[in-house]
Design an enzyme around this catalytic site. Structure first.
Site, short mmCIF file in Angstrom:
data_model
loop_
_atom_site.label_atom_id
_atom_site.label_comp_id
_atom_site.label_asym_id
_atom_site.label_seq_id
_atom_site.Cartn_x
_atom_site.Cartn_y
_atom_site.Cartn_z
N ARG A 61 -8.60 -11.05 -12.16
CA ARG A 61 -7.44 -11.29 -11.72
C ARG A 61 -7.08 -12.64 -12.72
NH1 ARG A 61 -6.06 -7.65 -9.16
NH2 ARG A 61 -5.28 -7.77 -7.21
N GLU A 93 1.78 -14.17 -13.66
CA GLU A 93 1.89 -12.80 -13.69
C GLU A 93 3.14 -12.69 -13.22
OE1 GLU A 93 -1.15 -10.47 -13.84
OE2 GLU A 93 -0.39 -9.45 -12.09
N HIS A 148 -0.84 -5.32 -16.19
CA HIS A 148 -1.92 -5.38 -15.48
C HIS A 148 -1.61 -3.66 -14.65
CE1 HIS A 148 -2.58 -7.28 -11.18
NE2 HIS A 148 -3.51 -5.92 -11.29
C1 DGY Z 1 -5.73 -4.07 -7.75
O1 DGY Z 1 -5.74 -2.99 -7.18
O2 DGY Z 1 -6.40 -5.43 -7.15
C2 DGY Z 1 -5.21 -3.95 -8.94
O3 DGY Z 1 -5.50 -4.85 -10.05
C3 DGY Z 1 -4.02 -3.76 -8.88
O4 DGY Z 1 -3.42 -2.61 -9.73
#
Ligand code: DGY
Length: 328
Positions: free
Chosen positions: A240, A269, A287
């Site tokens: 993240r 984002e 992402h």
């Molecule tokens: C997740 O599943 O946490 C991913 O970051 C989403 O694409």
């Protein structure tokens, strides 16, 4: 008994909407509008379930205004949009989508690592800009991936899948840092050695972050941590955005303090820190680590199965706060 009502917060595969509509009265957002929070709350009125995609904050204030809600099913393995203690206190089940995206996400982590280390996107921009007019021995030279040392921060399912790629596919020495150490047999299976975070940062040629975001992990990589890394090192983030202090990273990239970075996630984002956009030596993707057709479908089906399992049969498949189950 009236059928339960659910809200689907974002556009998803029509086949998954149809599957849910076989069990529930469905309000779907197939226009994929970005509903402001007040509108989201208003649409939650009278709903027992909500299909979320990771961007919708579910906290005590929202739950107080959506008293009928019983389950929030995230189509993501990450669930930092959920305030889990608040959900548990309100008796609302939280589910995520683990497992189905492991290999796809690990592939993307490796793609970013290779693109950063071998300057793939930087080279492409150079070529497309018409700047390639001769061979030269140091043109776009980067760092080797094979045989180097891979440092993985966060050794859950995805971290282990990246370790396998590094150890078995690229002959890399793999070191990892994790909240808890893996059992020896699991370390051996992925060819990985445990290291403290500072040692990992000092030793690794390529560092990949796959840690879940929590307030404690906020900016776990900042100027002090980057200063420990080799000047030839690359840093990849598929966890993240908030894990990295992006201003510090941009300064380090501009100054050549580390060689390159590959980022799929960003603190604000979909807005991207302009200081990062100004760096040539960072690969930036929006992402998309889990974004393949089979994987996104599997994630959507798992979120749907959680809604159906809990609201129709009383058992969700992948609960995050299983203590709530039984209240449907
Ligand atoms: C997740 O599943 O946490 C991913 O970051 C989403 O694409």
């Amino acid at each position: 008994m009236p059928r339960p009502s659910i809200l689907i917060a974002r556009a998803i595969f029509p086949e998954v909407v149809d599957k849910l509509a076989a069990h529930f009265d469905v309000e779907a957002n197939q226009a994929d509008e970005l509903w402001p929070r007040e509108q989201f709350i208003q649409r939650l009125q009278g709903k027992q379930g909500v299909f979320t995609t990771g961007g919708e904050r579910i906290d005590a204030a929202l739950l107080a205004q959506a008293p009928g809600l019983k389950i929030c099913a995230n189509m993501a393995v990450g669930h930092n949009n959920f305030d889990l203690p608040a959900m548990t206190a309100a008796g609302v089940l939280a589910t995520n989508a683990p497992g189905v995206l492991t290999e796809t996400t690990a592939d993307m982590g490796f793609a970013l690592l290779m693109a950063a280390a071998r300057r793939v996107t930087e080279s492409e921009h150079y070529l497309r800009a018409g700047r390639w007019d001769r061979w030269s021995c140091d043109m776009m030279i980067g760092q080797d991936v094979h045989g180097s040392t891979l440092g993985i921060v966060g050794m859950g399912r995805i971290g282990q899948a990246i370790a396998r790629r590094g150890a078995l596919g690229f002959g890399m020495q793999v070191i990892y840092h994790n909240r808890s150490r893996l059992p020896e047999a699991e370390e051996a299976a992925v060819g990985a050695r445990y290291a403290g975070l500072d040692e990992l940062l000092r030793t690794a040629d390529h560092v990949v972050l796959v840690v879940p975001y929590t307030p404690e992990a906020h900016h776990m990589i900042g100027a002090a941590q980057i200063a420990l890394m080799k000047p030839t090192a690359t840093l990849v983030n598929i966890g993240r955005g908030g894990l990295i202090d992006e201003d510090a990273l941009a300064q380090a990239l501009q100054a050549g303090r580390i060689a390159a970075a590959g980022l799929d996630v960003f603190e604000g984002e979909p807005k991207v820190n302009p200081a990062l956009l100004a760096c040539a030596n960072v690969v930036l993707t929006p992402h998309i680590a889990s974004a393949t057709v089979p994987t996104r479908k599997a994630m959507a089906h798992l979120a749907a199965d959680n809604l159906i399992g809990y609201l129709a049969q009383g058992r969700a498949v992948t609960p995050l706060n299983p203590e709530v189950m039984g209240g449907a």
